[in-house]
Structure formats: C-alpha cells, structure tokens
Design an enzyme around this catalytic site. Structure first.
Site, short mmCIF file in Angstrom:
data_model
loop_
_atom_site.label_atom_id
_atom_site.label_comp_id
_atom_site.label_asym_id
_atom_site.label_seq_id
_atom_site.Cartn_x
_atom_site.Cartn_y
_atom_site.Cartn_z
N CYS A 1 0.84 -1.20 0.00
CA CYS A 1 0.00 0.00 0.00
C CYS A 1 0.88 1.25 0.00
CB CYS A 1 -0.87 0.00 1.24
SG CYS A 1 -1.80 -1.52 1.41
N ARG B 1 3.06 1.34 -7.66
CA ARG B 1 3.13 0.23 -6.69
C ARG B 1 1.94 -0.73 -6.87
NH1 ARG B 1 5.92 2.33 -1.71
NH2 ARG B 1 4.67 0.90 -0.47
N TRP C 1 -3.44 -2.04 -1.64
CA TRP C 1 -3.27 -3.31 -2.35
C TRP C 1 -3.88 -4.34 -1.40
CZ3 TRP C 1 -1.41 -5.56 -6.87
CH2 TRP C 1 -1.16 -6.91 -6.83
N ASN D 1 -0.19 0.46 6.28
CA ASN D 1 0.46 -0.45 5.33
C ASN D 1 1.06 -1.57 6.16
OD1 ASN D 1 1.70 -1.70 3.23
ND2 ASN D 1 3.26 -0.14 2.90
N GLY D 2 0.76 -2.84 5.83
CA GLY D 2 1.30 -3.96 6.61
C GLY D 2 0.16 -4.92 6.94
N GLU E 1 13.79 -23.49 -11.55
CA GLU E 1 13.50 -22.05 -11.40
C GLU E 1 14.78 -21.25 -11.59
OE1 GLU E 1 11.24 -20.03 -11.54
OE2 GLU E 1 11.97 -18.22 -10.55
N LYS F 1 15.31 -18.29 -14.39
CA LYS F 1 15.76 -16.93 -14.06
C LYS F 1 16.91 -16.53 -14.95
CE LYS F 1 13.02 -15.42 -12.29
NZ LYS F 1 11.95 -16.32 -12.38
N GLU G 1 15.89 -16.23 -18.79
CA GLU G 1 14.91 -15.21 -19.20
C GLU G 1 15.44 -13.79 -19.05
OE1 GLU G 1 11.19 -14.83 -17.14
OE2 GLU G 1 12.04 -15.49 -15.26
N HIS H 1 22.07 -40.51 -17.59
CA HIS H 1 21.18 -41.02 -18.66
C HIS H 1 21.23 -40.14 -19.91
CE1 HIS H 1 19.62 -43.94 -15.84
NE2 HIS H 1 19.50 -42.96 -14.96
N LYS I 1 4.84 -9.44 -18.58
CA LYS I 1 4.69 -9.79 -17.17
C LYS I 1 3.54 -10.78 -16.99
CE LYS I 1 5.32 -9.92 -12.85
NZ LYS I 1 6.46 -10.78 -12.39
C1 AGP Z 1 8.51 -15.84 -14.38
O1 AGP Z 1 9.79 -15.28 -14.14
C2 AGP Z 1 8.03 -15.55 -15.78
N1 AGP Z 1 7.96 -14.17 -15.99
C3 AGP Z 1 6.81 -16.35 -16.21
O2 AGP Z 1 7.28 -17.66 -16.39
C4 AGP Z 1 5.59 -16.40 -15.26
O3 AGP Z 1 5.95 -17.10 -14.09
C5 AGP Z 1 4.46 -17.18 -15.97
O4 AGP Z 1 4.10 -16.46 -17.12
C6 AGP Z 1 3.24 -17.40 -15.09
O5 AGP Z 1 2.68 -16.17 -14.72
P1 AGP Z 1 1.56 -16.13 -13.57
O6 AGP Z 1 2.21 -16.59 -12.31
O7 AGP Z 1 1.12 -14.71 -13.52
O8 AGP Z 1 0.46 -17.08 -14.00
#
Ligand code: AGP
Length: 610
Positions: free
Chosen positions: A2, A27, A75, A101-102, A483, A487, A490, A506, A605
């Site tokens: 927030c 934000r 938020w 906020n919190g 993951e 990171k 991407e 394998h 995003k």
């Molecule tokens: C994560 O770093 C990516 N930007 C992407 O894989 C993301 O996690 C994926 O598109 C899923 O998004 P969501 O969690 O909003 O469903």
C-alpha cells in the site's frame, strides 16, 4: 504494498495528497482514499478502482481549504477491494482516521474484544482495528493513545493518524513496513516512499523500525514506541524520480528480491497461531468433506508458478500423503485430463490472468473437480473462477522475472500443506508448531543472505560470458534448479537448463566439458551424498561446479569448485532459501551483460494470450 501519504502545512491538503498518491500508482493498488481535517471536522473521500474515481469525488464535495490530511492507495490483503475496505479507516464516530500499510496479525482477537466493548466496525480489514484501538485509548493526548494501541498490536505496520482535536499535528509510526518524514518549510510530509513527496522536498528522515513521530507544520519530534524522545538526522535524497520508484535500487527485480523477507512476513501474517499450531486460510473454500474426499491433487501453472507447484508436490506428498501431479497448464488443457470430483486441482498464478492457467481451471471444473487458486493479484480473473483461494500477499511484482511472488507461492504452499496435514491427521502438532516457528525465522535468514551478495556478484562476473549453463538439483530442490535455470535464461539470455541430478548419467553428462558450468543445489541433506557423486561425475569430465549449500556444511568446499552458502533450515524450507542466490546470480549476470533486467526481450509480465 500500500501507499501512504500525510501532509500538514499551508497548501490545500487534498491536492498535495492526491498528487502524492498519483506518484505511488506504480506500486499497484485497487482502491484509494483521502481524509482531511476541516475546521474541526474530518472529511473523507474514498473509492474502489483507479485514482481518477477519487478525483471525481474530490472535485465534487471536498473542502479545498484544509491544509492537513492523510491519504492511502490500497493493495488488498484482508478484505476484498471495495469502497468500505479502502483506507483511511475511522473510529466509531470518525473522530480520527488511520492509513495503514502492513498486516495486523492478531487483528481478529483485537477486533472481537473491541466489538464486545461496543465498537462498530464498517470494513473487513485488519487495518480498521487500529482506528478503534486508538479510540479506546484516547483521553486527549493522541500520541499517547497511538503508542498504547500499538503496544497491543502484533504484525507489521506503517501508520499515519489524523485526529479532529489536533489541527496542529499528525502522528505516524512504523514496525517493519517502511515510512519516511519529508521536511519542508512551514510544511511537513509523511510517506511510504520518497516518490510521493519528491516534488516538494528531498530532505527526509527514514523512520527506523519501532519508532514514531509527531509531525507538525514547523517541527517533527521522534520517539521510540515507549515514548522516549530520539534525535534523528535527516538525509538528502539525490535519486531521480524513476530511481525513487525503485527505492534506490537500480532495478525493480533487485528491489523485489530485497522485499522477500517482508513478503514472507506478509504471506504468513495473521494466518498462524504458533502456540497451538493453528493455521488460518480463511478463503480456502474447501470443507472438511472436500478435503477428506480428495484422493489426488493436480497442480496446474505456467513458468515460475509451475516450478512453485513442483515444490508444492514434494511438500504435500511428504506432509499430507496425497498423490500430487504437476502439469503445465498449456498441456493440461488439451490432454483430456483424468480429473473428477475426487480430484483437487490447484492453480497457481501471480497475475491470475495467465490464459493457459485460466483455461486449465475451466477444463478442470468442466470435469467436476474442485479448484483452489494460489494467487497474488486480488480480484483477478482466476480468483473469480475458483472454488477457494490462498492469496500469497506478495504485493505488486513489477519485474517481469518473478522473484518475490515465487517465494510467496512457496510459503503459501507450506501453510497449505500444514493445514491439510492437520485436517487429514498426517502431522503431529509439535511438527506443525516447529515448522511455523522455522517459517517465521526465514525472513531473518534471507536478510542474512542479502546482507552480503558480493560473493555471488563475483561468480556472476566470472561466468557472465558462459554460453550454456546446467542446473542440477534433487528431491525438493529439483524444482529449485528449474527455477534457477529459468531466471538465468529469461533475463541474461544464456541458454540454461535444469536436470534432476540423478538423470545426468542417462544422457546430459555427454554435455559436460570445461565450457559448461554447472550450478548444483546441494541444500537438501537427505540426498546430499548422491548429489556429491553427481558433482564429482561433472568434475571428472572437466566440468566446473558452483554448489549452493548450507553454511554448516564444511565438506562441500572440498567437493565443489565454488560454494554459495545459505543459512541452515529444515529441508522442507530449503527451496525458499536456496532460490535467493540463484535469483541474485541471474540478476548480476544480466546486469553485467548490460541487459534490460526488468523488461527482458520478448517477455510480458502476464501472458494473457495463448
Ligand atoms: C517468471 O519469471 C516468468 N515471468 C513467467 O514464467 C511467469 O511465471 C508465468 O508467465 C506465469 O505467470 P503467472 O504466475 O502470472 O500465472
């Protein structure tokens, strides 16, 4: 998170505050409000939706002469986005207003006792408790009432308080959530971050944890929460406005990595009672019979959320003893999945708008399954299509590469697994209490990690020109490897892939040579020896290995070429700590390669299309 702003000076408060809230829009928020003190009366305007809705309200019936007020962009955490849940919140007779906020962790207990004392609540929020608590202590001295109220509060807060009897001051205080005071000439400001007030002043005092301030037009006095006066020095902010939005960090992604300790506190906030091992997921939407009828769980998600689901698989199978499958939502939706009323489908999504995940949810419901959403964005499409919810409370995530949302998804799944295990009787109470205790220590452990990132940056410097990277993990940290690889690829555009370490022989081991660095996540004790063998297999073929390992592990430095240490923690929580060095490694590599960390090429995003 927030946004908060307070103003006391000689300008029209509603204008200064509204402009400040506009600067906090980045934000993310779902509602907003402003309260001013006008000739002994508090005038309040708040609305759900964007600030333009609030502007309409301000233009119609709002005094413009008032020069003292507070404002807030919300938020939503506790209580859906709505006008009555928007801040500021007042006490019974609107003699005072609070913006917060919190998360107030013990708000239910406080609310019940205030209600039994006759207080009438108007919202579903935890924050409104603060207004009634201050009212219950008020005997003419507002700062005294605020301190007495805060002494009863558990959880995180940044608050600003306006009282109709005190046209000469605002009172503010913080515990965990950030808050600053901006120093002007004949005017002073309070804000959740400098962006909101930079056009008025760059001289600020960062309120320290567990401190409060009495802010008047011509002076500001600082105290600790026991009321002891404090001397505080001001700082001059030389950030540009964009840098200010990033809180002084060079990228939103780095800012969000550093927000992770607070995010874990927010995800847990108000949902556990350590002393008796109670877990509260109030929007779970599943009855006891639903949970007992569940014979298997299918988790559907995309990207980072999918890897979070894969960690969830290990957590739930280990703690709840129900079979769990993880499926990429884009696959699930087309494979005529075998799900029915005895299947619980769990959809995980930060945005709640990912097209494939939404389609998977619809497919699951068509086939009679109950669907639970683990989501960040309130009121997103996914939240309206599932039978139950666990919000992750990560706050808005601006960086395209997900970091804090991933950590929040993992934390939420630990709480979910503990709750389901308690209900199905697979967990001893002492295990649940111990795990809650350990979960609550994680923020400090991440802060310890974040306090010295130099070794990770040095490794990024060394490997930033690699053309390929291999990530290895076993057990609950196999998804951590996946993951970590995501990171890196991407945001640095280096080809990176992850394998279950046991899979090396394998096929993938054919890839190993001196030009293929390997990141091995060696933090889960139960399979550590096996992973050491995999590391040695790599080294025997001239491969170079960076190992992420627990700091108590003295052996690993004799095994791996490089070691990144993380604080010790229970094995089931290692994915939460182990991913932080991988996030930082990817961030530093991308930054050193001069790439657009927050907006990587080709990525959005939220992938709202197929
Ligand atoms: C994560 O770093 C990516 N930007 C992407 O894989 C993301 O996690 C994926 O598109 C899923 O998004 P969501 O969690 O909003 O469903």
């Amino acid at each position: 998170m927030c946004g908060i702003i307070g103003y006391i000076g000689d300008k029209p408060a509603n204008q200064v505050i509204f402009e400040g809230l506009m600067r906090l829009e980045y934000r993310g928020y779902d509602s907003a409000g402003i309260a001013v003190l006008d000739q002994g009366k508090i005038v309040l305007a708040k609305d759900v939706g964007k600030l333009r809705n609030l502007r309409e309200l301000l233009l119609t019936n709002f005094p413009s002469i008032s020069s003292q007020g507070i404002g807030h962009t919300r938020w939503a955490t506790h209580g859906r986005p709505s006008t009555f849940n928007a801040h500021p919140h007042g006490d019974c007779m609107a003699t005072l207003m609070v913006a917060h906020n919190g998360i107030i962790e013990n708000y239910m207990k406080l609310k019940h006792s205030l209600q039994s004392a006759g207080h009438i609540f108007k919202s579903e929020t935890d924050s409104e408790v603060l207004a009634h608590l201050i009212e219950s202590h008020y005997k003419g001295n507002i700062e005294d009432a605020v301190l007495k109220a805060l002494a009863q509060v558990e959880g995180a807060y940044a608050i600003v308080v306006l009282h109709r009897d005190h046209s000469d001051r605002l009172v503010c205080a913080r515990k965990e959530s950030p808050l600053i005071v901006g120093l002007g000439k004949g005017e002073n400001f309070i804000a959740s971050d400098v962006t909101a007030i930079m056009q008025h002043t760059r001289r600020v005092v960062f309120i320290e944890n567990l401190e409060c301030a009495i802010v008047k037009r011509d002076r500001v006095d600082f105290f600790d929460l026991a009321g002891k006066p404090l001397e505080r020095k001001s700082s001059l902010i030389d950030w540009n406005p964009i840098a200010a939005e990033k809180g002084g960090f060079s990228h939103f992604m780095l800012k969000e990595i550093y927000e992770q300790p607070q995010v874990i506190r927010n995800t847990i906030g108000g949902r556990t009672q350590e002393e008796d091992g109670k877990i509260f997921l109030t929007e779970l939407g599943l009855t006891g019979p639903d949970i007992f009828r569940t014979q298997r769980i299918v988790m559907v998600a995309c990207g980072t959320a999918y890897y979070a689901a894969c960690v969830g698989k290990y957590l739930i199978e280990q703690l709840v003893r129900i079979p769990v499958e993880c499926d990429l939502a884009s696959e699930f939706r087309y494979r005529q999945p075998v799900v029915d009323r005895n299947t619980l489908v769990v959809a995980i999504s930060q945005s709640g708008e990912t097209a494939d995940t939404l389609a998977a949810v619809r497919e699951a419901k068509l086939r009679g399954a109950k669907v639970l959403g683990i989501v960040n964005a309130k009121e997103s499409t996914l939240t309206r299509e599932v039978d139950g919810l666990v919000y992750i409370h990560a706050g808005p995530e601006i960086g395209v590469a997900s970091t804090k949302a991933y950590i929040a998804m993992l934390t939420a799944q630990v709480l979910l697994a503990l709750l389901l295990g308690k209900i199905r009787g697979t967990l001893k109470p002492e295990f649940v209490q111990e795990t809650i205790r350990e979960l609550k220590i994680l923020p400090q452990r991440i802060e310890q990690l974040l306090s010295n990132t130099a070794p990770i940056r040095a490794l990024a410097e060394k490997f930033k020109d690699a053309r390929h990277f291999l990530f290895l993990g076993r057990g609950i940290n196999f998804p951590t490897a996946m993951e970590g690889a995501l990171k890196l690829k991407e945001i640095s555009y280096i080809h990176a892939e992850a394998y279950a370490a046991g899979e090396m022989k394998h096929g993938p081991i054919a890839l190993i040579d001196k030009d293929l660095p390997v990141m091995a996540i060696a933090t889960n004790q139960s399979v550590y020896d096996k992973l050491v063998s995999n590391i040695k297999e790599v080294q025997a073929r001239s491969g170079t290995v960076i190992a992420v390992a627990c700091e108590s592990n003295c052996d690993i430095k004799n095994v791996a070429d490089y070691v990144i240490a993380i604080p010790d923690c229970p094995e089931i929580l290692t994915p939460i700590l182990s991913v932080v060095p991988l996030q930082l490694f990817a961030y530093f590599v991308a930054d050193l390669r001069g790439l657009d960390v927050d907006q990587p090429r080709n990525l959005a995003k939220s992938v709202t299309v197929e």
